[in-house]
Design a protein around this motif. Structure first.
Motif, short mmCIF file in Angstrom:
data_model
loop_
_atom_site.label_atom_id
_atom_site.label_comp_id
_atom_site.label_asym_id
_atom_site.label_seq_id
_atom_site.Cartn_x
_atom_site.Cartn_y
_atom_site.Cartn_z
N ASP A 20 -23.16 -27.08 -3.51
CA ASP A 20 -23.04 -27.98 -4.67
C ASP A 20 -21.60 -28.07 -5.16
N LEU A 21 -20.91 -26.93 -5.18
CA LEU A 21 -19.53 -26.92 -5.66
C LEU A 21 -18.58 -27.61 -4.67
N TYR A 22 -18.78 -27.38 -3.37
CA TYR A 22 -17.96 -28.08 -2.37
C TYR A 22 -18.17 -29.59 -2.53
N GLU A 23 -19.42 -29.97 -2.80
CA GLU A 23 -19.74 -31.40 -2.96
C GLU A 23 -19.02 -31.98 -4.18
N GLN A 24 -18.93 -31.20 -5.25
CA GLN A 24 -18.20 -31.66 -6.46
C GLN A 24 -16.74 -31.98 -6.12
N ILE A 25 -16.12 -31.12 -5.31
CA ILE A 25 -14.72 -31.35 -4.92
C ILE A 25 -14.61 -32.61 -4.06
N ILE A 26 -15.55 -32.78 -3.12
CA ILE A 26 -15.51 -33.93 -2.21
C ILE A 26 -15.61 -35.24 -2.98
N PHE A 27 -16.50 -35.32 -3.97
CA PHE A 27 -16.74 -36.58 -4.67
C PHE A 27 -15.85 -36.79 -5.89
N ASN A 28 -15.38 -35.70 -6.49
CA ASN A 28 -14.63 -35.85 -7.75
C ASN A 28 -13.15 -35.50 -7.66
N HIS A 29 -12.73 -34.88 -6.55
CA HIS A 29 -11.33 -34.44 -6.46
C HIS A 29 -10.76 -34.72 -5.06
N GLN A 30 -10.75 -36.01 -4.70
CA GLN A 30 -10.28 -36.37 -3.36
C GLN A 30 -8.81 -36.04 -3.14
N ASP A 31 -8.05 -35.90 -4.23
CA ASP A 31 -6.62 -35.59 -4.11
C ASP A 31 -6.35 -34.08 -4.15
N SER A 32 -7.40 -33.28 -4.19
CA SER A 32 -7.25 -31.82 -4.27
C SER A 32 -6.75 -31.25 -2.95
N ILE A 33 -5.95 -30.18 -3.03
CA ILE A 33 -5.49 -29.51 -1.81
C ILE A 33 -6.66 -28.81 -1.11
N TYR A 34 -7.79 -28.68 -1.82
CA TYR A 34 -8.97 -28.03 -1.24
C TYR A 34 -9.94 -29.04 -0.61
N PHE A 35 -9.62 -30.33 -0.68
CA PHE A 35 -10.56 -31.37 -0.26
C PHE A 35 -11.00 -31.20 1.20
N VAL A 36 -10.03 -31.04 2.10
CA VAL A 36 -10.33 -30.97 3.53
C VAL A 36 -11.21 -29.75 3.85
N GLU A 37 -10.81 -28.59 3.30
CA GLU A 37 -11.58 -27.38 3.55
C GLU A 37 -12.97 -27.46 2.92
N ALA A 38 -13.04 -28.05 1.72
CA ALA A 38 -14.34 -28.17 1.04
C ALA A 38 -15.28 -29.05 1.86
N ARG A 39 -14.77 -30.14 2.41
CA ARG A 39 -15.60 -31.04 3.22
C ARG A 39 -16.09 -30.33 4.48
N LYS A 40 -15.19 -29.60 5.11
CA LYS A 40 -15.56 -28.88 6.33
C LYS A 40 -16.65 -27.84 6.04
N LYS A 41 -16.47 -27.09 4.94
CA LYS A 41 -17.42 -26.03 4.63
C LYS A 41 -18.74 -26.59 4.11
N TYR A 42 -18.68 -27.71 3.42
CA TYR A 42 -19.91 -28.37 2.96
C TYR A 42 -20.74 -28.81 4.16
N ARG A 43 -20.08 -29.40 5.15
CA ARG A 43 -20.80 -29.87 6.33
C ARG A 43 -21.38 -28.69 7.13
N ALA A 44 -20.63 -27.60 7.17
CA ALA A 44 -21.12 -26.41 7.89
C ALA A 44 -22.38 -25.87 7.21
#
Length: 584
Positions: free
Chosen positions: A553-577
């Motif tokens: 849920d938290l990774y998803e929050q970063i993906i949808f609400n913080h696309q400019d975050s330095i954590y975006f790429v890692e959050a998307r990868k870990k959310y999908r995993a």
């Protein structure tokens, strides 16, 4: 005149394509007819003319055109086009007849496979495409279309044939192994029980039993690494090394992956193996260095004397010279930051400076000496070392690092104005990591120094930051509590909560860390630390508290609400995993 004609062709081609793309097929057809009339053997114009007429359902016209074309040109791919045109007319008997004619053309000239297979694939006639490639390989053994077949099997969802084709191609084209891994990566996940993962492992193990080949070991090792099963990967890497003992570089790389993934037990096992196996001094010393770093990280204070003796045994065996410089610097750091023997550390490193080493190597020693002096709160002496590095190695990465440490030391002692001036320069650093660190510290100072003319809260926070640097985590946590109690209405509260949460994590007090991160998420939604807190808490849930759904849920929050975050790429990868998607 030639240039003018060429430009006219290009313009007409672009105009026809534009009409076709916009669905204006009547106009596109007129333009393609003009182009064909001017160049009647141009395959592209012929195909574009056919496609446009088919869009207009002019199937009889296409049939007449292709039959005349086949009388004039010996190009078997047009047999595929004619068959497909009959398929569009629902005359499957004639369609099959011409498809078979196209395949039969390979008997007289196997090289027809390239155009015939391409035509089949363009019309998504995948079974026919497979038949063309397989027939060509049977007719001419040196042809290898396993890669193309694998991609088609993937489109069909035939995972077993796809994996088999990919690894068969890899066996005969080992130079393409990295590309094969990238293709396969799209179909597996980090979950070892995933159906595709299980299938790939079975195929590789079967191949290994039937015909020993290092390609199978390589692919198995890679698969186990994707699944985070580094112990199993290590078994495969040892098998590869036993057959090809020229270099331990692959096993060294696996050790680094284990360290990065915090799989400390297997990392220690791998590093110990390297130490027992390595023949060259550099590899041996590098393994000793990494093992000591890992043991220091994972040991308690009761073990420090044993680690100290390990350092001394190494110096006794290999000596203190340029080749052991990294270990000497690490030992100085260990003495100061772990054993609390700062004077002994300084004396040891000052002696290291007397060795015949390069200016860059001297700078690395001075950087560590500066850090130890900051640990002692001897800021002015530390600044001397940092400044020497800046003066002697201008515009280098280590010079920028020294400037950052100047700013950090000034910040620790409450000289925020000077720290800020140094950080402004570092914002343009060539090192992105350095620029980010500099920006974070500058924002901290800038955002909070004007909130209070006496800068009381910022001074308390910087003191807590220094205590954390000194490994006095309990004292740092207590001082941050004071910030939270005495300055609860000020913006620095979010920063204090975040820093304190990080220190709780160091102490493995994960529940308190969770409370702090949640406080930031709930109360400072518009603050600059919201994505930091969400990512840190997601990592806590995923790696320590065994609550993957909350992490997702938290990774998803970063993906949808913080696309400019330095954590975006890692959050998307870990959310999908966590969702069970393929790794890519």
């Amino acid at each position: 005149m030639i240039i003018c004609c060429s430009n006219a062709f290009s313009q007409n081609d672009a105009l026809a394509n534009e009409y076709y793309k916009n669905g204006d097929f009547e106009k596109a057809l007129l333009e393609y007819k003009k182009l064909y009339a001017q160049s009647p053997s141009n395959i592209n114009y012929i195909n574009q003319l056919i496609e446009t007429q088919q869009q207009l359902e002019q199937y009889d016209e296409v049939e007449t055109f292709l039959l005349k074309l086949l009388e004039r040109l010996n190009y078997p791919a047009f047999l595929v086009e004619l068959g497909y045109n009959y398929q569009l007319k629902n005359d499957l008997q004639k369609a099959t007849y011409y498809y078979n004619q196209a395949l039969a053309s390979l008997d007289s000239n196997v090289n027809n496979v390239f155009s015939v297979a391409r035509s089949f694939q363009n019309h998504t006639l995948l079974n026919e495409t497979i038949a063309a490639y397989e027939k060509a390989m049977a007719l001419k053994s040196e042809l290898n279309f396993q890669l193309q077949l694998a991609q088609i099997y993937g489109e069909q969802g035939n995972m077993e044939k796809m994996f088999t084709s990919y690894i068969d191609f890899a066996k005969n084209n080992q130079i393409a192994l990295s590309n094969i891994k990238r293709y396969i990566n799209d179909f597996i996940s980090e979950n070892s029980t995933n159906e595709n993962n299980v299938l790939l492992r079975k195929i590789l193990l079967k191949n290994l039993q039937q015909e020993p080949n290092l390609v199978w070991n390589d692919l198995l090792s890679w698969l186990f690494i994707q699944q985070k099963e580094l112990g199993k990967a290590f078994i495969q890497e040892k098998a590869i090394f036993n057959r090809q003992p020229e270099s331990l570089s692959r096993i060294e790389e696996l050790a680094q992956i284990a360290v990065s993934d915090n799989q400390n037990d297997i990392a220690i096992e791998i590093l110990t193996y390297i130490i027992n196996t390595a023949q060259d001094t550099d590899t041996l010393l590098n393994a000793h260095y990494n093992l000591l770093q890992l043991e220091t990280k994972t040991s308690s204070k009761d073990d420090y004397q044993t680690i100290n003796n390990q350092y001394l045994d190494l110096f006794k065996k290999f000596g203190t010279f340029g080749q052991t410089l990294n270990i000497q610097i690490a030992y100085g750091h260990f003495l100061a930051f772990n054993m609390n023997e700062t004077d002994k550390a300084i004396a040891f490193l000052e002696k290291t400076l007397e060795l015949p080493i390069t200016e860059l190597e001297q700078a690395n020693v001075k950087l560590e000496l500066g850090d130890i002096l900051v640990l002692q709160e001897k800021f002015n002496k530390a600044l001397i070392y940092y400044t020497q590095i800046q003066r002697n190695l201008k515009n280098s990465t280590i010079s920028q690092e020294a400037r950052f440490k100047v700013a950090k030391a000034s910040y620790y002692k409450g000289d925020f104005k000077w720290a800020e001036s140094q950080l402004k320069i570092l914002k343009a650093s060539t090192s992105q990591l350095m620029a980010n660190d500099a920006l974070d510290l500058k924002l901290l100072i800038t955002d909070y120094k004007y909130e209070d003319s006496l800068q009381t809260a910022l001074k308390l926070y910087s003191k807590a930051d220094l205590l954390a640097f000194q490994n006095r985590n309990e004292d740092a946590i207590a001082l941050l509590d004071r910030v939270l109690q005495e300055h609860k209405t000020e913006p620095i509260v979010a920063q204090a909560l975040f820093k304190q949460a990080q220190l709780f994590e160091v102490k493995k007090d994960y529940i308190k860390a969770e409370v702090n991160y949640n406080a930031i998420i709930q109360n400072y939604k518009d603050g600059i630390l919201i994505d930091n807190a969400e990512y840190a808490l997601a990592e806590l849930y995923a790696n320590e508290l065994n609550q993957p759904e909350k992490a997702k849920d938290l990774y998803e929050q970063i993906i949808f609400n913080h696309q400019d975050s330095i954590y975006f790429v890692e959050a998307r990868k870990k959310y999908r995993a966590l969702r069970g998607d393929a790794i890519n």
